[in-house]
Each structure stands twice: as structure tokens, then as C-alpha cells.
Write a protein that holds these residues in place. Structure first.
Motif, short mmCIF file in Angstrom:
data_model
loop_
_atom_site.label_atom_id
_atom_site.label_comp_id
_atom_site.label_asym_id
_atom_site.label_seq_id
_atom_site.Cartn_x
_atom_site.Cartn_y
_atom_site.Cartn_z
N VAL A 1 0.90 12.88 -1.32
CA VAL A 1 2.08 12.64 -2.15
C VAL A 1 3.20 13.59 -1.75
O VAL A 1 4.35 13.17 -1.57
CB VAL A 1 1.73 12.78 -3.66
N ARG A 2 2.89 14.86 -1.57
CA ARG A 2 3.93 15.82 -1.15
C ARG A 2 4.53 15.44 0.20
O ARG A 2 5.73 15.59 0.41
CB ARG A 2 3.35 17.22 -1.08
N ALA A 3 3.69 14.97 1.12
CA ALA A 3 4.17 14.63 2.47
C ALA A 3 5.05 13.39 2.48
O ALA A 3 6.02 13.33 3.23
CB ALA A 3 2.97 14.44 3.40
N LEU A 4 4.72 12.41 1.65
CA LEU A 4 5.45 11.14 1.68
C LEU A 4 6.62 11.08 0.71
O LEU A 4 7.55 10.31 0.92
CB LEU A 4 4.49 9.97 1.43
N GLU A 5 6.58 11.86 -0.34
CA GLU A 5 7.66 11.86 -1.34
C GLU A 5 8.67 12.95 -1.00
O GLU A 5 8.71 14.00 -1.62
CB GLU A 5 7.09 12.10 -2.75
N ARG A 6 9.48 12.71 0.00
CA ARG A 6 10.50 13.69 0.42
C ARG A 6 11.88 13.14 0.19
O ARG A 6 12.15 12.04 0.66
CB ARG A 6 10.32 14.05 1.89
N LYS B 1 5.71 1.39 9.70
CA LYS B 1 6.52 2.53 9.29
C LYS B 1 5.69 3.55 8.49
O LYS B 1 5.82 4.76 8.69
CB LYS B 1 7.71 2.07 8.45
N ILE B 2 4.86 3.05 7.61
CA ILE B 2 4.02 3.93 6.79
C ILE B 2 3.00 4.65 7.68
O ILE B 2 2.79 5.86 7.55
CB ILE B 2 3.32 3.14 5.67
N LEU B 3 2.39 3.92 8.60
CA LEU B 3 1.41 4.53 9.50
C LEU B 3 2.07 5.60 10.38
O LEU B 3 1.47 6.64 10.65
CB LEU B 3 0.73 3.47 10.37
N GLN B 4 3.29 5.37 10.80
CA GLN B 4 4.02 6.37 11.60
C GLN B 4 4.24 7.64 10.79
O GLN B 4 4.05 8.75 11.29
CB GLN B 4 5.36 5.82 12.07
N ALA C 1 -2.41 -3.73 7.78
CA ALA C 1 -1.47 -4.49 6.95
C ALA C 1 -2.19 -5.59 6.17
O ALA C 1 -1.97 -5.75 4.97
CB ALA C 1 -0.36 -5.09 7.81
N ALA C 2 -3.05 -6.33 6.85
CA ALA C 2 -3.80 -7.39 6.18
C ALA C 2 -4.73 -6.80 5.12
O ALA C 2 -4.89 -7.37 4.04
CB ALA C 2 -4.60 -8.20 7.21
N ARG D 1 6.37 8.30 -11.33
CA ARG D 1 6.24 7.06 -10.57
C ARG D 1 6.41 7.37 -9.09
O ARG D 1 7.41 7.96 -8.69
CB ARG D 1 7.29 6.06 -11.03
N LEU D 2 5.44 6.95 -8.29
CA LEU D 2 5.51 7.16 -6.85
C LEU D 2 6.27 6.02 -6.19
O LEU D 2 6.32 4.91 -6.70
CB LEU D 2 4.10 7.23 -6.27
N THR D 3 6.84 6.31 -5.03
CA THR D 3 7.51 5.25 -4.29
C THR D 3 6.47 4.27 -3.75
O THR D 3 5.29 4.61 -3.61
CB THR D 3 8.32 5.82 -3.11
N ILE D 4 6.93 3.08 -3.42
CA ILE D 4 6.04 2.06 -2.85
C ILE D 4 5.45 2.58 -1.53
O ILE D 4 4.29 2.34 -1.22
CB ILE D 4 6.82 0.74 -2.62
N GLN D 5 6.26 3.32 -0.76
CA GLN D 5 5.78 3.85 0.51
C GLN D 5 4.60 4.80 0.30
O GLN D 5 3.61 4.74 1.02
CB GLN D 5 6.90 4.55 1.26
#
Length: 132
Positions: free
Chosen positions: A79-84, A43-46, A31-32, A2-6
Motif C-alpha cells: 500500500v505504501r509503495a503504490l499509494e504515492r 502498468k500495475i505489474l511495472q 490480467a485474465a 479507500r485505496l486506489t484501484i491501482q
């Protein structure tokens, strides 16, 4: 797995931008487009920009766009970059210890590697259904 929402919405943001093919979009527009509040999207875009997937320009005519072609960005690398830190179970973390004294880390690590290998073979362009 399961991946995070982010991570999920990070992938959605990349797909949304891939479908716009180089058009500069504001965080509010992204966002829209992905159905997330603007403050969460920012935050996600950053994070995506810091990881090298997005380029941004500030100002009145600024916006966000893909820093690389969508066909060159694999879902696995995102996935590797965001799931830290990336660990399927707590005992896989460096400081984790198995409460049951089990030795299943190797099996779980192999399963995780297989999971990521599949995602490595899928590009953002492929799931965005865009032509190269």
C-alpha cells in the motif's frame, strides 16, 4: 480509508502470483486471472516490479513471478509503495492548507499509522491462503 484501484489490483496481482508459487505468468495471464484489461495490468505489474515485488523475464519463455516469498511481503508495504503520495486528506500533503483552519492533521496521521500497522501484520501469503 479507500485505496486506489491501482493499489487494489496490485494486491490482487500479488495474490494471484502467490497462488501460482513461482510459475512464470504473462501479463495477459495475470490480467485474465484478476479480471482487468491487459494494458492496465501491464502498468500495475511495472510498478510492482519497480518497487521490488516482482521479477520478470522477457522473450518467448518469459513471464512474471514474485521476487520475494509471499510471506515476506506485507500488505502495508505494498500500500505504501503504490499509494504515492499517500495522504488521507488534501491538507496532509506538504502544500495543502485546511480551508476550515482546523488542526486535525495529527489525529488523522495517528489513524493512518494505526491502519497501516494492521496492514503491516498481514502478508500476501496470508490473504492468498498459501502455505509458506
Amino acid at each position: 480509508m479507500r485505496l486506489t484501484i491501482q493499489t487494489e489490483f496490485g494486491i490482487h496481482a500479488l495474490v494471484y502470483l502467490a497462488r501460482r508459487k513461482g510459475v512464470l505468468l504473462t501479463a495477459r495471464e495475470v490480467a485474465a486471472g484478476i479480471g482487468l484489461p491487459c494494458n492496465h495490468t501491464v502498468k500495475i505489474l511495472q510498478r510492482l516490479r519497480q518497487a521490488g515485488y516482482l521479477s520478470t523475464a522477457r522473450g518467448r519463455i518469459g513471464g512474471t513471478w514474485l521476487a520475494r516469498p509471499a510471506q515476506e511481503i506485507s500488505v502495508g508495504e505494498v500500500v505504501r509503495a503504490l499509494e504515492r503520495p499517500f495522504a488521507v486528506v488534501d491538507c496532509m500533503r506538504e502544500d495543502g492548507r485546511c480551508a476550515a483552519g482546523a488542526d486535525c492533521k495529527d489525529a488523522i496521521a495517528r489513524a493512518l499509522a494505526a491502519y497501516l500497522a494492521v496492514l503491516d501484520g498481514i502478508s500476501i501469503a496470508e490473504i492468498a491462503h498459501t502455505d509458506p
